[in-house]
Design a protein around this motif. Structure first.
Motif, PDB file in Angstrom:
ATOM      1  N   LYS A 103     -22.407   4.740  28.689  1.00 27.32           N
ATOM      2  CA  LYS A 103     -21.598   5.205  27.554  1.00 27.32           C
ATOM      3  C   LYS A 103     -20.155   5.434  27.995  1.00 27.32           C
ATOM      4  O   LYS A 103     -19.219   5.238  27.210  1.00 27.32           O
ATOM      5  CB  LYS A 103     -22.208   6.472  26.958  1.00 27.32           C
ATOM      6  N   VAL A 141     -20.287  16.926  20.935  1.00 25.46           N
ATOM      7  CA  VAL A 141     -21.408  16.031  21.247  1.00 25.46           C
ATOM      8  C   VAL A 141     -21.426  15.725  22.742  1.00 25.46           C
ATOM      9  O   VAL A 141     -20.402  15.327  23.305  1.00 25.46           O
ATOM     10  CB  VAL A 141     -21.281  14.715  20.428  1.00 25.46           C
ATOM     11  N   LYS A 143     -23.253  13.422  25.751  1.00 28.83           N
ATOM     12  CA  LYS A 143     -24.073  12.214  25.913  1.00 28.83           C
ATOM     13  C   LYS A 143     -24.283  11.910  27.379  1.00 28.83           C
ATOM     14  O   LYS A 143     -23.314  11.770  28.132  1.00 28.83           O
ATOM     15  CB  LYS A 143     -23.371  11.006  25.263  1.00 28.83           C
ATOM     16  N   VAL A 153     -28.539  12.242  23.629  1.00 28.00           N
ATOM     17  CA  VAL A 153     -27.376  12.750  22.890  1.00 28.00           C
ATOM     18  C   VAL A 153     -27.678  14.158  22.387  1.00 28.00           C
ATOM     19  O   VAL A 153     -28.696  14.382  21.728  1.00 28.00           O
ATOM     20  CB  VAL A 153     -27.054  11.827  21.694  1.00 28.00           C
ATOM     21  N   ILE A 155     -26.178  17.394  20.194  1.00 23.53           N
ATOM     22  CA  ILE A 155     -25.124  17.893  19.308  1.00 23.53           C
ATOM     23  C   ILE A 155     -25.149  19.412  19.406  1.00 23.53           C
ATOM     24  O   ILE A 155     -26.178  20.043  19.137  1.00 23.53           O
ATOM     25  CB  ILE A 155     -25.345  17.383  17.878  1.00 23.53           C
ATOM     26  N   GLU A 185     -17.845  14.298  23.546  1.00 26.86           N
ATOM     27  CA  GLU A 185     -17.223  13.549  22.454  1.00 26.86           C
ATOM     28  C   GLU A 185     -17.016  14.420  21.222  1.00 26.86           C
ATOM     29  O   GLU A 185     -17.832  15.295  20.931  1.00 26.86           O
ATOM     30  CB  GLU A 185     -18.186  12.395  22.126  1.00 26.86           C
ATOM     31  N   GLU A 186     -15.969  14.125  20.512  1.00 20.38           N
ATOM     32  CA  GLU A 186     -15.672  14.768  19.228  1.00 20.38           C
ATOM     33  C   GLU A 186     -16.846  14.569  18.266  1.00 20.38           C
ATOM     34  O   GLU A 186     -17.423  13.489  18.206  1.00 20.38           O
ATOM     35  CB  GLU A 186     -14.416  14.090  18.683  1.00 20.38           C
ATOM     36  N   PHE A 187     -17.191  15.604  17.492  1.00 22.99           N
ATOM     37  CA  PHE A 187     -18.258  15.517  16.492  1.00 22.99           C
ATOM     38  C   PHE A 187     -17.693  14.870  15.232  1.00 22.99           C
ATOM     39  O   PHE A 187     -16.661  15.290  14.714  1.00 22.99           O
ATOM     40  CB  PHE A 187     -18.780  16.922  16.188  1.00 22.99           C
ATOM     41  N   MET A 188     -18.364  13.837  14.752  1.00 23.67           N
ATOM     42  CA  MET A 188     -17.887  13.156  13.532  1.00 23.67           C
ATOM     43  C   MET A 188     -18.907  13.377  12.421  1.00 23.67           C
ATOM     44  O   MET A 188     -20.098  13.564  12.674  1.00 23.67           O
ATOM     45  CB  MET A 188     -17.768  11.648  13.782  1.00 23.67           C
ATOM     46  N   GLU A 192     -24.178   7.008   8.436  1.00 21.67           N
ATOM     47  CA  GLU A 192     -24.355   6.075   9.553  1.00 21.67           C
ATOM     48  C   GLU A 192     -24.843   4.730   9.045  1.00 21.67           C
ATOM     49  O   GLU A 192     -25.667   4.664   8.140  1.00 21.67           O
ATOM     50  CB  GLU A 192     -25.354   6.643  10.556  1.00 21.67           C
ATOM     51  N   LYS A 214     -32.890   8.905  12.097  1.00 16.98           N
ATOM     52  CA  LYS A 214     -33.220   9.210  13.502  1.00 16.98           C
ATOM     53  C   LYS A 214     -34.035  10.478  13.687  1.00 16.98           C
ATOM     54  O   LYS A 214     -34.817  10.587  14.618  1.00 16.98           O
ATOM     55  CB  LYS A 214     -31.917   9.340  14.309  1.00 16.98           C
ATOM     56  N   ASN A 224     -34.172  14.342  17.447  1.00 15.05           N
ATOM     57  CA  ASN A 224     -33.823  12.935  17.390  1.00 15.05           C
ATOM     58  C   ASN A 224     -34.999  12.110  17.912  1.00 15.05           C
ATOM     59  O   ASN A 224     -35.655  12.492  18.870  1.00 15.05           O
ATOM     60  CB  ASN A 224     -32.603  12.657  18.274  1.00 15.05           C
ATOM     61  N   MET A 273     -20.241   5.145  12.218  1.00 14.72           N
ATOM     62  CA  MET A 273     -20.176   6.326  11.347  1.00 14.72           C
ATOM     63  C   MET A 273     -19.045   6.049  10.361  1.00 14.72           C
ATOM     64  O   MET A 273     -17.914   5.761  10.771  1.00 14.72           O
ATOM     65  CB  MET A 273     -19.864   7.567  12.195  1.00 14.72           C
ATOM     66  N   LEU A 282     -20.169   4.707  16.847  1.00  8.60           N
ATOM     67  CA  LEU A 282     -20.957   5.778  17.482  1.00  8.60           C
ATOM     68  C   LEU A 282     -21.491   5.304  18.815  1.00  8.60           C
ATOM     69  O   LEU A 282     -21.532   6.044  19.789  1.00  8.60           O
ATOM     70  CB  LEU A 282     -22.167   6.122  16.611  1.00  8.60           C
ATOM     71  N   GLU A 283     -21.977   4.080  18.813  1.00  7.62           N
ATOM     72  CA  GLU A 283     -22.583   3.529  20.028  1.00  7.62           C
ATOM     73  C   GLU A 283     -22.719   2.027  19.900  1.00  7.62           C
ATOM     74  O   GLU A 283     -22.701   1.478  18.800  1.00  7.62           O
ATOM     75  CB  GLU A 283     -23.972   4.120  20.255  1.00  7.62           C
TER      76      GLU A 283
HETATM   77  P1  AMP Z   1     -26.155   7.461  19.868  1.00  5.75           P
HETATM   78  O1  AMP Z   1     -27.382   7.204  20.704  1.00  5.75           O
HETATM   79  O2  AMP Z   1     -24.873   7.546  20.640  1.00  5.75           O
HETATM   80  O3  AMP Z   1     -26.064   6.621  18.632  1.00  5.75           O
HETATM   81  O4  AMP Z   1     -26.408   8.893  19.236  1.00  5.75           O
HETATM   82  C1  AMP Z   1     -27.603   9.193  18.553  1.00  5.75           C
HETATM   83  C2  AMP Z   1     -27.258   9.889  17.265  1.00  5.75           C
HETATM   84  O5  AMP Z   1     -26.500  11.072  17.538  1.00  5.75           O
HETATM   85  C3  AMP Z   1     -26.383   9.057  16.334  1.00  5.75           C
HETATM   86  O6  AMP Z   1     -27.135   8.184  15.562  1.00  5.75           O
HETATM   87  C4  AMP Z   1     -25.728  10.159  15.526  1.00  5.75           C
HETATM   88  O7  AMP Z   1     -26.607  10.630  14.520  1.00  5.75           O
HETATM   89  C5  AMP Z   1     -25.536  11.272  16.524  1.00  5.75           C
HETATM   90  N1  AMP Z   1     -24.182  11.177  17.124  1.00  5.75           N
HETATM   91  C6  AMP Z   1     -23.799  10.488  18.211  1.00  5.75           C
HETATM   92  N2  AMP Z   1     -22.485  10.632  18.445  1.00  5.75           N
HETATM   93  C7  AMP Z   1     -22.003  11.438  17.485  1.00  5.75           C
HETATM   94  C8  AMP Z   1     -20.726  11.975  17.177  1.00  5.75           C
HETATM   95  N3  AMP Z   1     -19.665  11.728  17.928  1.00  5.75           N
HETATM   96  N4  AMP Z   1     -20.621  12.782  16.090  1.00  5.75           N
HETATM   97  C9  AMP Z   1     -21.697  13.067  15.338  1.00  5.75           C
HETATM   98  N5  AMP Z   1     -22.926  12.602  15.566  1.00  5.75           N
HETATM   99  C10 AMP Z   1     -23.099  11.800  16.628  1.00  5.75           C
END
Ligand code: AMP
Ligand code: GLY
Length: 430
Positions: A103, A141, A143, A153, A155, A185-188, A192, A214, A224, A273, A282-283
């Motif tokens: 990441k 967030v 990771k 991940v 939150i 990471e900043e929370f957004m 999705e 999820k 999750n 997002m 997001l990823e």
């Molecule tokens: P990821 O594996 O990075 O997609 O993260 C798993 C889940 O965590 C995502 O599908 C989002 O629901 C949540 N998530 C990841 N990054 C963020 C972020 N920066 N802000 C808010 N939610 C996030």
């Protein structure tokens, strides 16, 4: 031709289904596969990380094309190993699969090439991470840098929780070596959307969109998971948003990987997002999504072999990728207790209702034969019960009607997959 698929989940079942639809394919093998895949393919007892055995098998059976479904072997360099042996294989090489495998790498790539994503910092020292958190605003967030089965991940709503999270990831190593480094990471906030891209190293062809669910429980509560169900297309992924993503995210990502000497061939999964300030990444994943593949592939009109060959040969620009003008919903039937602790080995009944039934697909994830002719539960996510419909609402009704006909002890599922459809703008598809 003979095709080998590597993996054992609902995603690989959906890939096997799509491959089985191709007139070019005479025989499908799947390693290791599962009880559902066994209806379409000959399953071979070789694990996805046993590269040498997979290569030997592909040579012995004169496999024409191997498709890698899972992240672990891709990040571990299976494509390089197959290519070195002169075998034709679909997936990114190790130096490109890092876009999912680290990441920190993907965040640095997005920053360098101005691809919209959340603000972040990378850390390899837990004390530095904690010092940074003391100045950061919550929620935030955390990771784990590496692969963690979609669970790395966290939150965090308070500084205390965030400090505890750093401990979990970097000191207690709850996600193993994936936590040697971490991203903060900043929370957004926003909706999705998942979009899968076929990639040939230079060109991309975006597939239709999907929306995942999820969290384990209704109302997006609970832990999750790998995904409890999804639908396609997303009515929130408008033409305007799609065009923005093509120009500002997808094409720049491909160009960035190429410029870095890491051309990406395979399927690139972009988790988006839709924020108030526009779509942000997001990823990235270096493969089909699971369960995204289950709702996207049944809607794809093209022969998947043509598309994969075009990706491998750098000719994706010659493909006119098309999807049906309908909708698909997948509800995951899980073992009660997933994603933490659950029992396995329960007999699954009702599968015969959907054999060859048009518009219905029961993709197996955790299932196996019990040696007495029964199919039994063998994992947290057991089945992806998938149905098409003319609209999203119709597909959702069909999928839930099918869910009622399939049973096993400790069957658990979310009742609100696709509830978001009801909030979609009236003019949108579905
Ligand atoms: P990821 O594996 O990075 O997609 O993260 C798993 C889940 O965590 C995502 O599908 C989002 O629901 C949540 N998530 C990841 N990054 C963020 C972020 N920066 N802000 C808010 N939610 C996030
Ligand atoms: N559905 C999310 C993933 O495949 O990682």
């Amino acid at each position: 031709m003979k095709v080998l698929i590597v993996g054992s989940g609902g995603r690989e079942h959906a890939i096997a289904y799509k491959v089985s639809q191709s007139a070019q394919v005479d025989k499908i093998y799947c390693a290791p596969g599962n009880a559902g895949i066994a209806e379409l393919a000959e399953c071979v007892d070789i694990k996805a990380m046993e590269f040498d055995r997979l290569v030997a098998f592909a040579k012995e059976k004169k496999i024409d094309l191997t498709i890698i479904g899972m992240d672990d072997p891709l990040v571990g360099g299976i494509v390089d190993v197959f290519e070195a042996e002169g075998l034709r294989v679909f997936g990114p090489r190790k130096n490109a699969a890092i876009i999912e495998g680290s990441k920190a790498f993907s965040k640095d790539l997005m920053k360098k090439y101005s691809i919209p994503s959340a603000e972040y910092r990378n850390f390899d020292d837990p004390e530095e991470a904690i010092k940074y958190l003391e100045t950061a605003s919550m929620p935030i967030v955390l990771k784990a840098d590496g692969l963690a089965l979609g669970k790395g991940v966290l939150i965090c709503n308070s500084l205390e929780e965030a400090k505890e999270g750093v401990k979990k990831i970097m000191l207690d190593k709850q996600f193993g070596s994936a936590g040697n480094k971490m991203v903060i990471e900043e929370f957004m906030t926003g909706r999705e959307v998942s979009v899968l891209l076929f990639c040939d190293g230079t060109n991309i062809k975006a597939m239709t969109s999907a929306q995942d669910h999820k969290r384990a429980k209704d109302g997006d509560k609970g832990l999750n998971t790998g995904g409890m169900g999804n639908f396609s297309p997303s009515p929130f992924y408008t033409d305007e948003i799609r065009e923005f993503c093509e120009e500002k995210i997808y094409k720049p990502t491909m160009a960035a990987m190429k410029a870095e000497g890491r051309p990406f061939t395979g399927v690139l999964f972009v988790g988006l997002m839709l924020t108030e300030k526009g779509p942000k990444v997001l990823e990235y994943n270096a493969r089909f999504g699971d369960p995204e593949a289950q709702v996207v592939l049944p809607r794809m009109k093209n022969d998947i072999i043509d598309v994969i060959n075009a990706c491998i040969d750098g000719k994706l620009d010659e493909i006119d990728l098309q999807f049906e003008d309908n909708a698909c919903v997948c509800v995951i039937l899980a073992s009660d207790g997933y994603p933490v602790a659950y029992e396995k080995g329960f007999k699954i009944t009702g599968l015969e209702n959907f054999k060859g039934k048009d518009g219905y697909y029961v993709f197996h994830a955790g299932s196996k034969f019990d040696g007495e002719g029964n199919i039994v539960t063998n994992g947290g996510r057991v089945l992806g019960v998938t149905a098409k419909g003319a609209t999203l609402k119709e597909a959702r009704a069909n999928a839930y009607a099918a869910v009622d006909l399939i049973n096993f002890d400790n069957k658990y599922y979310r009742h609100d997959i696709g509830k978001a459809i009801d909030e979609a703008p009236a003019a949108s598809h579905g």
